[in-house]
Scaffold this motif. Structure first.
Motif, PDB file in Angstrom:
ATOM      1  N   GLU A   1       0.843  -1.186   0.000  1.00 22.69           N
ATOM      2  CA  GLU A   1       0.000   0.000   0.000  1.00 22.69           C
ATOM      3  C   GLU A   1       0.884   1.244   0.000  1.00 22.69           C
ATOM      4  O   GLU A   1       1.784   1.376   0.818  1.00 22.69           O
ATOM      5  N   GLY A   2       0.628   2.157  -0.928  1.00 18.67           N
ATOM      6  CA  GLY A   2       1.422   3.365  -1.006  1.00 18.67           C
ATOM      7  C   GLY A   2       2.049   3.566  -2.370  1.00 18.67           C
ATOM      8  O   GLY A   2       1.859   2.766  -3.297  1.00 18.67           O
ATOM      9  N   VAL A   3       2.809   4.651  -2.498  1.00 17.86           N
ATOM     10  CA  VAL A   3       3.531   4.984  -3.731  1.00 17.86           C
ATOM     11  C   VAL A   3       4.979   4.551  -3.568  1.00 17.86           C
ATOM     12  O   VAL A   3       5.645   4.966  -2.614  1.00 17.86           O
ATOM     13  N   PRO A   4       5.507   3.708  -4.467  1.00 15.86           N
ATOM     14  CA  PRO A   4       6.912   3.295  -4.347  1.00 15.86           C
ATOM     15  C   PRO A   4       7.863   4.360  -4.893  1.00 15.86           C
ATOM     16  O   PRO A   4       7.538   5.055  -5.851  1.00 15.86           O
ATOM     17  N   ALA A   5       9.035   4.463  -4.266  1.00 15.16           N
ATOM     18  CA  ALA A   5      10.039   5.435  -4.689  1.00 15.16           C
ATOM     19  C   ALA A   5      11.399   4.741  -4.772  1.00 15.16           C
ATOM     20  O   ALA A   5      11.859   4.147  -3.790  1.00 15.16           O
ATOM     21  N   PHE A   6      12.018   4.794  -5.929  1.00 18.43           N
ATOM     22  CA  PHE A   6      13.335   4.199  -6.147  1.00 18.43           C
ATOM     23  C   PHE A   6      14.415   5.273  -6.103  1.00 18.43           C
ATOM     24  O   PHE A   6      14.357   6.246  -6.866  1.00 18.43           O
ATOM     25  N   TYR A   7      15.389   5.091  -5.237  1.00 17.47           N
ATOM     26  CA  TYR A   7      16.602   5.900  -5.313  1.00 17.47           C
ATOM     27  C   TYR A   7      17.321   5.496  -6.587  1.00 17.47           C
ATOM     28  O   TYR A   7      17.395   4.309  -6.921  1.00 17.47           O
ATOM     29  N   ILE A   8      17.845   6.447  -7.331  1.00 14.60           N
ATOM     30  CA  ILE A   8      18.382   6.169  -8.657  1.00 14.60           C
ATOM     31  C   ILE A   8      19.437   5.062  -8.638  1.00 14.60           C
ATOM     32  O   ILE A   8      19.513   4.238  -9.552  1.00 14.60           O
ATOM     33  N   HIS A   9      20.225   4.983  -7.564  1.00 11.48           N
ATOM     34  CA  HIS A   9      21.263   3.953  -7.511  1.00 11.48           C
ATOM     35  C   HIS A   9      20.683   2.552  -7.334  1.00 11.48           C
ATOM     36  O   HIS A   9      21.355   1.557  -7.646  1.00 11.48           O
ATOM     37  N   SER A  10      19.447   2.461  -6.864  1.00 11.04           N
ATOM     38  CA  SER A  10      18.804   1.150  -6.758  1.00 11.04           C
ATOM     39  C   SER A  10      18.369   0.636  -8.123  1.00 11.04           C
ATOM     40  O   SER A  10      18.128  -0.558  -8.285  1.00 11.04           O
ATOM     41  N   LEU A  11      18.251   1.511  -9.106  1.00  9.92           N
ATOM     42  CA  LEU A  11      17.937   1.072 -10.466  1.00  9.92           C
ATOM     43  C   LEU A  11      19.148   0.467 -11.154  1.00  9.92           C
ATOM     44  O   LEU A  11      19.020  -0.308 -12.094  1.00  9.92           O
ATOM     45  N   PHE A  12      20.323   0.834 -10.679  1.00 11.73           N
ATOM     46  CA  PHE A  12      21.559   0.381 -11.331  1.00 11.73           C
ATOM     47  C   PHE A  12      22.317  -0.655 -10.514  1.00 11.73           C
ATOM     48  O   PHE A  12      23.280  -1.245 -11.001  1.00 11.73           O
ATOM     49  N   GLY A  13      21.941  -0.861  -9.257  1.00 12.43           N
ATOM     50  CA  GLY A  13      22.730  -1.736  -8.397  1.00 12.43           C
ATOM     51  C   GLY A  13      24.105  -1.148  -8.134  1.00 12.43           C
ATOM     52  O   GLY A  13      25.119  -1.853  -8.130  1.00 12.43           O
ATOM     53  N   THR A  14      24.158   0.169  -7.888  1.00  8.56           N
ATOM     54  CA  THR A  14      25.432   0.848  -7.639  1.00  8.56           C
ATOM     55  C   THR A  14      26.047   0.352  -6.329  1.00  8.56           C
ATOM     56  O   THR A  14      25.363   0.208  -5.325  1.00  8.56           O
ATOM     57  N   GLU A  15      27.348   0.107  -6.355  1.00 14.38           N
ATOM     58  CA  GLU A  15      28.043  -0.396  -5.168  1.00 14.38           C
ATOM     59  C   GLU A  15      28.447   0.742  -4.229  1.00 14.38           C
ATOM     60  O   GLU A  15      28.362   1.916  -4.577  1.00 14.38           O
ATOM     61  N   ASN A  16      28.913   0.355  -3.036  1.00 15.78           N
ATOM     62  CA  ASN A  16      29.480   1.314  -2.084  1.00 15.78           C
ATOM     63  C   ASN A  16      30.557   2.154  -2.758  1.00 15.78           C
ATOM     64  O   ASN A  16      31.444   1.607  -3.424  1.00 15.78           O
ATOM     65  N   ASP A  17      30.483   3.463  -2.590  1.00 13.37           N
ATOM     66  CA  ASP A  17      31.513   4.352  -3.129  1.00 13.37           C
ATOM     67  C   ASP A  17      32.434   4.775  -1.984  1.00 13.37           C
ATOM     68  O   ASP A  17      32.303   5.861  -1.413  1.00 13.37           O
ATOM     69  N   LEU A  18      33.371   3.901  -1.654  1.00 13.53           N
ATOM     70  CA  LEU A  18      34.278   4.168  -0.539  1.00 13.53           C
ATOM     71  C   LEU A  18      35.276   5.276  -0.874  1.00 13.53           C
ATOM     72  O   LEU A  18      35.713   6.014   0.017  1.00 13.53           O
ATOM     73  N   GLU A  19      35.606   5.405  -2.147  1.00 16.28           N
ATOM     74  CA  GLU A  19      36.520   6.472  -2.557  1.00 16.28           C
ATOM     75  C   GLU A  19      35.894   7.838  -2.295  1.00 16.28           C
ATOM     76  O   GLU A  19      36.558   8.774  -1.839  1.00 16.28           O
ATOM     77  N   ARG A  20      34.591   7.944  -2.543  1.00 17.30           N
ATOM     78  CA  ARG A  20      33.901   9.210  -2.301  1.00 17.30           C
ATOM     79  C   ARG A  20      33.852   9.527  -0.802  1.00 17.30           C
ATOM     80  O   ARG A  20      33.956  10.685  -0.396  1.00 17.30           O
ATOM     81  N   VAL A  21      33.699   8.486   0.022  1.00 15.59           N
ATOM     82  CA  VAL A  21      33.733   8.681   1.476  1.00 15.59           C
ATOM     83  C   VAL A  21      35.080   9.244   1.892  1.00 15.59           C
ATOM     84  O   VAL A  21      35.160  10.178   2.700  1.00 15.59           O
ATOM     85  N   ASP A  22      36.153   8.676   1.329  1.00 15.41           N
ATOM     86  CA  ASP A  22      37.505   9.158   1.652  1.00 15.41           C
ATOM     87  C   ASP A  22      37.678  10.621   1.228  1.00 15.41           C
ATOM     88  O   ASP A  22      38.316  11.409   1.933  1.00 15.41           O
ATOM     89  N   ASN A  23      37.096  10.966   0.078  1.00 13.63           N
ATOM     90  CA  ASN A  23      37.263  12.322  -0.450  1.00 13.63           C
ATOM     91  C   ASN A  23      36.479  13.360   0.339  1.00 13.63           C
ATOM     92  O   ASN A  23      36.937  14.492   0.541  1.00 13.63           O
TER      93      ASN A  23
END
Length: 585
Positions: free
Chosen positions: A425-447
């Motif tokens: 029940e409700g409206v579903p919402a996809f975060y864009i990275h869930s459409l692609f199966g994007t992995e953890n961006d640990l490099e971005r965390v470091d930056n």
């Protein structure tokens, strides 16, 4: 000549304003509000309890600059992508803050009236609004310490001199509830001496003072601008913290709800198709109060869904998920839930309070850490640090089980999660990275030095097109989820307000029944939440014997109403007696 009697709209507006500002002339303030909003006081009221959505509504959540192409504004790149690749899959685009900002990836707004030049301009936003409903963030609780308003506050000039909430550093603020560990007050030198301003989130995000009606008027002008640019869905960011009273928790206060009712009144009179969504990452029962009496939020975020669903899929036990769903009241007509399982933030843990035990929560946190996740904390009123959210990409969060660790069922588990979200029940919402199966961006965390960056990857369009056009898990995820969205959008039983009943099929099978508003279509959604095959008998579902039953996923027809069904690990079925046909765009 006598003044005309106030209109029904004016009377309602005055009632809200008298509650909020008892020492101000509410009638004059109401007229100022209508003038700032360019709203005729005789505007006809919208029809209450109207569903401004149906089963075709699916939302995409994205930053304006998540997709980047050479020599092209990111908003233009995004517009081209959603129109060419997602027109049959989504109906709405949630553009996370796209304004000039100083920190927090957009949520520390410097100027609410302009688009960040690095992302594009208002024409790009309006272009997206030609084909999709656009949801914009109203970052209403705070703004940047580098904004013109705050510069004016320090200089003692308007607009801004009284726009920010000041507190006495000696006052008892021990009861204040907030989601961060930084000091609540920031000392600031101003033309009028030393001031201590309230900072719920960070010292770059200064809380606005809605006790000053000028702040309300300023935001009415901002909302009106957004409406003119094509924005129709409004996400009220961090709105639970809006009103402050020292000596209280300063969260979910009655005045906050009154502000939301006032904004709803104004917005829906200007645009009857407009929608208000409250972003309140708080315990479930508190979250539900933001529906009001169907006069506050049209939609509220189902914040308990992400942690409970992920917990079910990594433990193989859906008991807590089922108990929670059974406790959720059906939304009144004209209101519904916004379902999501991943967002630009982390997996919120406050919504698990009272739902998961400390041991279960600790197991979930340790499992997510094992899959590369990070843990963010908040400070309790007692001064203790307490887990606040897990920062991890959804793809990594579902890479294995709590018992065995990473395994071969990552894709099946990921698709199962999407299948649950889309059927509820409700409206579903996809975060864009869930459409692609994007992995953890640990490099971005470091930056950046910020844990939330782990799930805020920036895709170069050439790289994205490559992985979507070659045999990768990114391609498999994108193709599978967009196919599911197209199936979902055709089923009247998936209308956000269609009837929903939870079924009891043990701790390994998560199941519920949906029925369309006209009662013609029934749909049974059954999910294997484990890494082992599970079996059930169709007799457990009480299928109507005179109807033909088909699984929408595999298109298999089940003629034997007493037959046995085997679901492979994380497999699910959408059994229905009436297949809907997708409307082609």
């Amino acid at each position: 000549m006598e003044n005309a009697l106030p209109s029904h709209l004016e009377q309602r507006l005055v009632s809200h304003l008298q509650t909020l500002y008892p020492h101000v002339d509410a009638s004059e303030l109401a007229r100022n509000c209508l003038t700032r909003f360019h709203l005729d006081p005789n505007t006809e009221s919208p029809r209450p309890h109207t569903n401004i959505w149906d089963q075709s509504d699916i939302m995409l959540i994205t930053y304006a600059d998540t997709l980047r192409a050479k020599d092209e504004p990111p908003l233009e790149t995004l517009q081209k992508f959603v129109k060419s690749k997602l027109s049959d899959s989504i109906s709405a685009v949630h553009l996370l803050p796209f304004f000039p900002y100083s920190s927090d990836d957009g949520f520390s707004v410097m100027d609410y009236t302009t688009v960040n030049p690095a992302s594009g301009n208002w024409d790009h936003v309006s272009k997206i609004a030609e084909d999709f409903k656009v949801m914009g963030d109203l970052v209403i609780n705070h703004c940047s310490s580098r904004s013109m308003w705050f510069e004016n506050f320090k200089a003692g000039v308007d607009p801004g001199s009284k726009f920010f909430y000041e507190a006495d550093p000696n006052a008892d603020l021990s009861a204040v509830v907030r989601p961060r560990t930084s000091p609540l007050l920031r000392e600031v030198q101003t033309k009028n001496g030393e001031k201590h301003v309230w900072c719920t989130f960070s010292h770059d995000q200064i809380d606005l003072n809605f006790e000053n009606p000028e702040v309300l008027l300023e935001f009415l002008g901002i909302i009106r601008l957004y409406l003119e640019k094509g924005i129709r869905w409004f996400r009220l960011d961090a709105v639970a913290f809006l009103w402050k009273i020292p000596g209280t928790t300063s969260i979910n206060l009655p005045q906050t709800h009154e502000i939301i009712r006032l904004l709803r009144l104004m917005i829906e009179h200007y645009a009857p198709d407009a929608v208000i969504i409250t972003e309140t990452n708080i315990p479930n029962q508190e979250n539900l109060t933001y529906f009001g009496n169907a006069n506050e939020a049209h939609l509220i975020y189902n914040f308990s869904l992400p942690p409970l669903l992920i917990n079910s899929l990594v433990t193989g036990n859906c008991s807590h998920l089922k108990q929670w769903l059974m406790s959720m009241p059906p939304a009144q007509q004209g209101t519904t839930y916004l379902n999501f399982i991943a967002s630009h933030d982390g997996i919120g843990l406050r919504p698990t309070e009272g739902l998961l035990s400390e041991w279960e929560l600790e197991t979930l946190i340790n499992t997510m850490k094992r899959f590369g996740g990070k843990l963010s904390s908040r400070t309790t009123p007692q001064g203790d640090a307490k887990p606040y959210e897990i920062n991890i990409s959804l793809w990594n969060a579902l890479s294995g089980s709590a018992q065995q660790g990473p395994d071969q069922w990552q894709f099946a588990r990921f698709l199962c999660a999407a299948g649950v979200m889309m059927a509820l029940e409700g409206v579903p919402a996809f975060y864009i990275h869930s459409l692609f199966g994007t992995e953890n961006d640990l490099e971005r965390v470091d930056n950046t030095g910020h844990f939330r960056s782990i799930n805020r990857h920036i895709w170069d369009m050439e790289d994205l097109q490559h992985v979507l056009n070659t045999p990768t898990h990114h391609q498999k995820v994108f193709q599978s989820i967009t196919k599911l969205t197209q199936i979902r959008r055709a089923q009247q039983a998936f209308h956000p307000n269609a009837t929903q009943y939870v079924l009891h099929m043990g701790e390994n099978l998560f199941a519920f029944w949906r029925q369309s508003l006209d009662r013609r279509q029934s749909l049974f959604a059954v999910y294997n939440m484990t890494d082992q095959p599970q079996h059930f008998n169709l007799s457990e579902l009480n299928l109507i014997a005179t109807d033909d039953w088909t699984d929408l996923i595999t298109e298999q027809v089940y003629e034997d109403r007493l037959g046995k069904v085997t679901l492979m690990p994380y497999q699910f079925v959408w059994l229905t007696n009436k297949k809907g046909k997708l409307k082609t765009s």
